[in-house]
Enzyme design. Sequence first.
Site, short mmCIF file in Angstrom:
data_model
loop_
_atom_site.label_atom_id
_atom_site.label_comp_id
_atom_site.label_asym_id
_atom_site.label_seq_id
_atom_site.Cartn_x
_atom_site.Cartn_y
_atom_site.Cartn_z
N ASP A 37 7.26 5.76 0.35
CA ASP A 37 7.75 6.94 1.07
C ASP A 37 7.21 7.02 2.49
OD1 ASP A 37 5.09 7.47 0.64
OD2 ASP A 37 5.40 9.59 0.12
N ASN A 58 -7.98 1.16 3.32
CA ASN A 58 -7.06 0.81 4.41
C ASN A 58 -7.56 -0.45 5.12
OD1 ASN A 58 -9.03 1.31 6.30
ND2 ASN A 58 -8.11 3.14 7.13
N HIS A 79 0.83 -1.21 0.00
CA HIS A 79 0.00 0.00 0.00
C HIS A 79 0.86 1.25 0.00
CE1 HIS A 79 -4.25 -1.51 1.28
NE2 HIS A 79 -3.66 -2.37 0.48
N HIS A 102 -0.93 -13.33 -1.28
CA HIS A 102 -2.15 -13.78 -0.61
C HIS A 102 -2.05 -15.23 -0.13
CE1 HIS A 102 -4.63 -10.37 -2.69
NE2 HIS A 102 -3.86 -9.93 -1.71
N PRO A 131 -5.57 -1.38 -6.25
CA PRO A 131 -6.58 -2.19 -6.93
C PRO A 131 -7.62 -2.71 -5.94
CG PRO A 131 -4.45 -3.33 -6.81
CD PRO A 131 -4.23 -1.95 -6.29
N GLY A 176 4.47 6.41 -4.09
CA GLY A 176 5.75 5.71 -3.99
C GLY A 176 6.03 5.21 -2.58
C1 HEM Z 1 -3.39 -7.63 -7.17
C2 HEM Z 1 -4.14 -6.77 -6.54
C3 HEM Z 1 -4.48 -6.89 -5.09
C4 HEM Z 1 -5.71 -6.76 -4.57
C5 HEM Z 1 -7.00 -6.46 -5.32
C6 HEM Z 1 -5.60 -6.98 -3.15
C7 HEM Z 1 -6.63 -6.89 -2.24
C8 HEM Z 1 -6.56 -7.27 -0.92
C9 HEM Z 1 -7.66 -7.24 0.00
C10 HEM Z 1 -9.04 -6.70 -0.32
C11 HEM Z 1 -7.23 -7.76 1.17
C12 HEM Z 1 -8.05 -8.04 2.43
C13 HEM Z 1 -8.35 -6.83 3.23
C14 HEM Z 1 -9.23 -7.20 4.40
O1 HEM Z 1 -10.38 -7.55 4.20
O2 HEM Z 1 -8.74 -7.18 5.52
C15 HEM Z 1 -5.85 -8.13 0.98
C16 HEM Z 1 -5.08 -8.69 1.95
C17 HEM Z 1 -3.73 -8.88 1.82
N1 HEM Z 1 -2.96 -8.50 0.75
FE1 HEM Z 1 -3.62 -7.96 -1.07
N2 HEM Z 1 -4.29 -7.25 -2.84
C18 HEM Z 1 -3.57 -7.19 -3.99
C19 HEM Z 1 -2.20 -7.33 -4.10
C20 HEM Z 1 -1.36 -7.53 -3.04
C21 HEM Z 1 0.08 -7.40 -3.09
C22 HEM Z 1 0.87 -6.96 -4.31
C23 HEM Z 1 0.54 -7.71 -1.85
C24 HEM Z 1 1.95 -7.71 -1.33
C25 HEM Z 1 3.01 -7.91 -2.08
C26 HEM Z 1 -0.61 -8.05 -1.04
C27 HEM Z 1 -0.56 -8.51 0.25
C28 HEM Z 1 -1.66 -8.80 1.03
C29 HEM Z 1 -1.59 -9.46 2.32
C30 HEM Z 1 -0.33 -10.02 2.96
C31 HEM Z 1 -2.88 -9.50 2.82
C32 HEM Z 1 -3.34 -10.06 4.18
C33 HEM Z 1 -3.35 -8.95 5.20
C34 HEM Z 1 -3.78 -9.38 6.60
O3 HEM Z 1 -3.69 -10.56 6.95
O4 HEM Z 1 -4.20 -8.49 7.37
N3 HEM Z 1 -1.74 -7.91 -1.78
N4 HEM Z 1 -5.47 -7.81 -0.28
C1 LIG Z 2 -9.65 3.00 8.20
O1 LIG Z 2 -10.53 3.98 7.71
C2 LIG Z 2 -11.70 4.12 8.47
C3 LIG Z 2 -12.57 5.16 7.80
O2 LIG Z 2 -12.82 4.81 6.49
C4 LIG Z 2 -11.33 4.56 9.89
O3 LIG Z 2 -12.51 4.62 10.69
C5 LIG Z 2 -10.39 3.54 10.51
O4 LIG Z 2 -9.92 3.98 11.75
C6 LIG Z 2 -9.18 3.32 9.61
N1 LIG Z 2 -8.35 2.25 10.14
C7 LIG Z 2 -7.07 2.43 10.50
C8 LIG Z 2 -6.36 1.23 10.99
O5 LIG Z 2 -6.51 3.50 10.42
#
Ligand code: HEM
Ligand SMILES: *[C@@H]1O[C@H](CO)[C@@H](O)[C@H](O)[C@H]1NC(C)=O
Length: 327
Positions: free
Chosen positions: A75, A95, A67, A192, A162, A73
């Site tokens: 940063d 987020n 992210h 993932h 994305p 970038g």
């Molecule tokens: C290709 C496009 C990608 C999409 C659409 C995407 C979307 C998401 C979403 C929606 C979540 C779950 C958020 C939630 O419900 O808590 C997630 C989790 C995650 N993403 Fe992606 N992601 C993408 C690419 C990436 C990339 C490039 C990385 C790292 C190199 C990454 C690493 C992760 C990890 C490690 C989690 C798990 C986070 C956790 O356990 O809290 N993702 N991603």
């Molecule tokens: C994520 O954004 C929501 C508002 O859209 C905010 O209420 C929440 O505190 C944020 N989460 C973190 C971990 O900063």
Amino acid sequence: MEIRGTLAVLITIFPYFLLLGSTKAQLSVDYYSKTCPNVEEIVRKEMIQIIKVAPSLAAPFLRMHFHDCFVRGCDGSVLLNSTKTNVAERDAIPNLSLRGFGAIERVKAKLEAACPNTISCADVLALMARDSVWLSKGPTWPVWLGRRDGRISIANETHQLPPPQANITELIQMFSVKGLDLKDLVVLSGAHTIGTAKCATISDRLYNFTGLDNLNDVDPFMDKNYIDKLRSKCSPTDNTTLIEMDPGSYKTFDTSYYNYVVKRRSAFHSDWALLTDSFTRAYVLKHANGFESEFFQDFADSMIKMGNIDVLTGNQGEIRKKCYIVN
Ligand code: HEM
Ligand SMILES: *[C@@H]1O[C@H](CO)[C@@H](O)[C@H](O)[C@H]1NC(C)=O
Ligand SMILES: *[C@@H]1O[C@H](CO)[C@@H](O)[C@H](O)[C@H]1NC(C)=O
Ligand SMILES: *[C@@H]1O[C@H](CO)[C@@H](O)[C@H](O)[C@H]1NC(C)=O
Ligand SMILES: *[C@@H]1O[C@H](CO)[C@@H](O)[C@H](O)[C@H]1NC(C)=O
Ligand SMILES: *[C@@H]1O[C@H](CO)[C@@H](O)[C@H](O)[C@H]1NC(C)=O
Ligand SMILES: *[C@@H]1O[C@H](CO)[C@@H](O)[C@H](O)[C@H]1NC(C)=O
């Protein structure tokens, strides 16, 4: 945005890559060798402690670096808190469940004690992401260092991330403006293999997918049995329950993610979409059946590339003292 997009396209063109090599060379693997020779050991030692106490934080650190790099970038802007007059990236909708901010501040504080005003938050995050993968039994790689921290973080700029509903065209587009190609897309999606998602993130696939309001109205590209399984965990309005994105090995960095994609049991539409382009499809099919060491090498290469996106170097930005606030 326009200018950055153009730059990213230029960078992918071979001759220009060599030309711009000199500006990129400001990041280096031994950047802190004189000013803070123990930086990597300090981070590793802290990370071992953090992950021992909270293994589920490995995935969020990796995601946070992604992210960070995709918005302004790499940063450290994802780490900045909102202020009275500004809503920062971390308070934007995408987020969703970013976690681990406190642990990042603690590692940064250790580094400030050892080497004051030297190590940027952007570099701390890049190192923590690398160690997160390694501590999840995945690959390791040399982290190029010397990023500087930005002073700006704007919530609405997270539209460059994305969304989980993205199709292959959108994914390719959003990666290519960051200088990342098809291979980077399919390889980095392999992240993932660790972590969890909130039910709320996937419930559109399970309920009322097209607005017909009946129980057959589901994402047609998810395995029916898997839909039933996820429904038993996620009610339509559940905002809190977490599901494993790589069930059975969600704490282990391996190739089983690709197997779930093939079986249409991946969490997001964006994961499934990797089957709809011939190149990414071939990569998914191959790695669903092993070839782990090749995936590990590819992942290391793509992470180094991602870690280079629009970095600040030289006199740009600053070295923040604390990651949540500009100096
Ligand atoms: C290709 C496009 C990608 C999409 C659409 C995407 C979307 C998401 C979403 C929606 C979540 C779950 C958020 C939630 O419900 O808590 C997630 C989790 C995650 N993403 Fe992606 N992601 C993408 C690419 C990436 C990339 C490039 C990385 C790292 C190199 C990454 C690493 C992760 C990890 C490690 C989690 C798990 C986070 C956790 O356990 O809290 N993702 N991603
Ligand atoms: C994520 O954004 C929501 C508002 O859209 C905010 O209420 C929440 O505190 C944020 N989460 C973190 C971990 O900063
Ligand atoms: C930063 O913001 C989060 C919520 O958005 C809050 O929980 C945290 O205490 C803030 N950090 C500091 C050091 O102010
Ligand atoms: C994004 O936010 C900035 C400052 O917060 C504002 O100036 C800009 O108009 C916003 N852009 C969009 C597209 O909402
Ligand atoms: C992807 O989504 C965009 C925007 O929703 C749409 O215009 C496009 O037709 C879709 N492409 C594919 C291949 O589904
Ligand atoms: C299903 O989607 C439609 C169209 O978006 C909406 O009007 C309806 O309220 C939704 N039903 C439920 C139960 O959320
Ligand atoms: C889920 O979040 C929405 C909006 O953020 C809220 O209106 C709703 O009450 C929450 N539902 C549950 C079950 O917590």
